[in-house]
Design an enzyme around this catalytic site. Structure first.
Site, mmCIF file in Angstrom:
data_model
loop_
_atom_site.group_PDB
_atom_site.id
_atom_site.type_symbol
_atom_site.label_atom_id
_atom_site.label_comp_id
_atom_site.label_asym_id
_atom_site.label_seq_id
_atom_site.Cartn_x
_atom_site.Cartn_y
_atom_site.Cartn_z
ATOM 1 N N TYR A 1 -14.740 -62.812 15.821
ATOM 2 C CA TYR A 1 -13.922 -64.017 15.617
ATOM 3 C C TYR A 1 -12.814 -63.804 14.590
ATOM 4 C CZ TYR A 1 -16.892 -67.061 18.520
ATOM 5 O OH TYR A 1 -17.549 -67.674 19.569
ATOM 6 N N GLU B 1 -13.496 -56.936 22.988
ATOM 7 C CA GLU B 1 -14.841 -57.485 22.776
ATOM 8 C C GLU B 1 -15.921 -56.629 23.455
ATOM 9 O OE1 GLU B 1 -14.286 -61.549 24.057
ATOM 10 O OE2 GLU B 1 -12.992 -61.993 22.342
ATOM 11 N N LYS C 1 -24.444 -68.209 23.195
ATOM 12 C CA LYS C 1 -24.564 -68.369 21.748
ATOM 13 C C LYS C 1 -25.989 -68.834 21.401
ATOM 14 C CE LYS C 1 -19.630 -69.585 21.546
ATOM 15 N NZ LYS C 1 -18.617 -70.515 20.988
HETATM 16 P P1 GTP Z 1 -15.087 -68.930 22.395
HETATM 17 O O1 GTP Z 1 -15.345 -68.646 23.842
HETATM 18 O O2 GTP Z 1 -16.340 -69.102 21.571
HETATM 19 O O3 GTP Z 1 -14.118 -67.926 21.782
HETATM 20 O O4 GTP Z 1 -14.403 -70.374 22.383
HETATM 21 P P2 GTP Z 1 -12.916 -70.732 22.820
HETATM 22 O O5 GTP Z 1 -12.156 -69.508 23.228
HETATM 23 O O6 GTP Z 1 -13.009 -71.852 23.794
HETATM 24 O O7 GTP Z 1 -12.330 -71.301 21.448
HETATM 25 P P3 GTP Z 1 -11.750 -70.481 20.192
HETATM 26 O O8 GTP Z 1 -11.741 -69.018 20.450
HETATM 27 O O9 GTP Z 1 -10.491 -71.154 19.795
HETATM 28 O O10 GTP Z 1 -12.837 -70.823 19.072
HETATM 29 C C1 GTP Z 1 -14.020 -70.045 18.960
HETATM 30 C C2 GTP Z 1 -15.178 -70.955 18.626
HETATM 31 O O11 GTP Z 1 -14.970 -71.553 17.356
HETATM 32 C C3 GTP Z 1 -15.328 -72.156 19.567
HETATM 33 O O12 GTP Z 1 -16.088 -71.845 20.713
HETATM 34 C C4 GTP Z 1 -16.041 -73.159 18.711
HETATM 35 O O13 GTP Z 1 -17.439 -72.949 18.718
HETATM 36 C C5 GTP Z 1 -15.486 -72.869 17.339
HETATM 37 N N1 GTP Z 1 -14.404 -73.805 17.063
HETATM 38 C C6 GTP Z 1 -13.139 -73.784 17.547
HETATM 39 N N2 GTP Z 1 -12.431 -74.825 17.082
HETATM 40 C C7 GTP Z 1 -13.277 -75.508 16.276
HETATM 41 C C8 GTP Z 1 -13.142 -76.681 15.477
HETATM 42 O O14 GTP Z 1 -12.081 -77.313 15.418
HETATM 43 N N3 GTP Z 1 -14.257 -77.070 14.771
HETATM 44 C C9 GTP Z 1 -15.418 -76.390 14.816
HETATM 45 N N4 GTP Z 1 -16.476 -76.818 14.114
HETATM 46 N N5 GTP Z 1 -15.589 -75.291 15.565
HETATM 47 C C10 GTP Z 1 -14.528 -74.861 16.276
HETATM 48 MG MG MG Z 2 -12.086 -67.756 22.061
#
Ligand code: GTP
Ligand code: MG
Length: 153
Positions: free
Chosen positions: A49, A126, A9
């Site tokens: 997303y 993706e 990122k």
């Molecule tokens: P990715 O690999 O980026 O998809 O992360 P993940 O699979 O571990 O988490 P998820 O797909 O649930 O969320 C995608 C992204 O959204 C996360 O990596 C975070 O950067 C952001 N995110 C998720 N939950 C929160 C939250 O509660 N607050 C904030 N600010 N960002 C969040």
């Molecule tokens: Mg994710």
């Protein structure tokens, strides 16, 4: 064999973590299949997303990702989807074990450095979303015979 989509990122790129992140995946034995640096469009970020569209942080997440640059990659190898998720660590870096990428390099959930697909279906989705099929390179890494007891492919 399995493929996963990984993206460093904008925070990871700005902090100079591309090389160290790639090194961890190479060190594990996985192979790079595609790689590019880009500033993602809003359309791309929103569809990447899309499952989080209703979350309160969705707007911030999309503007952060589109600020770029993002280092988009496809990695290949046995169980690569789940293993990359383990190497990355939990979503919230404060809950990650030291030794994971987010555990070693991050603090905030909104600045957690790297993305990895979370399932076979999201990896397929993706990879198609971020790459054209011509951008995926078919090659036979010579290290495979030293990483795997039985070379598949
Ligand atoms: P990715 O690999 O980026 O998809 O992360 P993940 O699979 O571990 O988490 P998820 O797909 O649930 O969320 C995608 C992204 O959204 C996360 O990596 C975070 O950067 C952001 N995110 C998720 N939950 C929160 C939250 O509660 N607050 C904030 N600010 N960002 C969040
Ligand atoms: Mg994710």
């Amino acid at each position: 064999t399995e493929r996963t989509f990984v993206a460093i990122k904008p925070d990871g790129v700005h902090r100079g973590l591309i090389g160290r992140t790639i090194a961890r995946l190479e060190d594990k034995g996985y192979s790079l299949v595609a790689l590019k640096l880009l500033k993602p469009s809003r359309t791309l970020a929103e569809s990447h997303y899309e499952s989080l569209r209703s979350k309160p942080f969705f707007g911030d997440l999309v503007s952060f990702i589109t600020s770029g640059p993002v280092c988009a990659m496809v990695w290949e190898g046995k169980d690569v989807i789940g293993q990359v998720r383990k190497l990355i660590g939990n979503t919230d870096p404060l809950t990650c074990a030291p030794g994971t990428i987010r555990g070693d390099f991050g603090i905030d959930i909104g600045r957690n450095i790297i993305h990895g697909s979370d399932s076979i279906s999201s990896a397929e989705r993706e990879i198609q979303l971020w790459f054209h099929s011509e951008e995926l390179v078919d090659w036979n890494p010579s290290l495979h015979e030293w990483v795997y007891e039985k070379v598949f492919n």
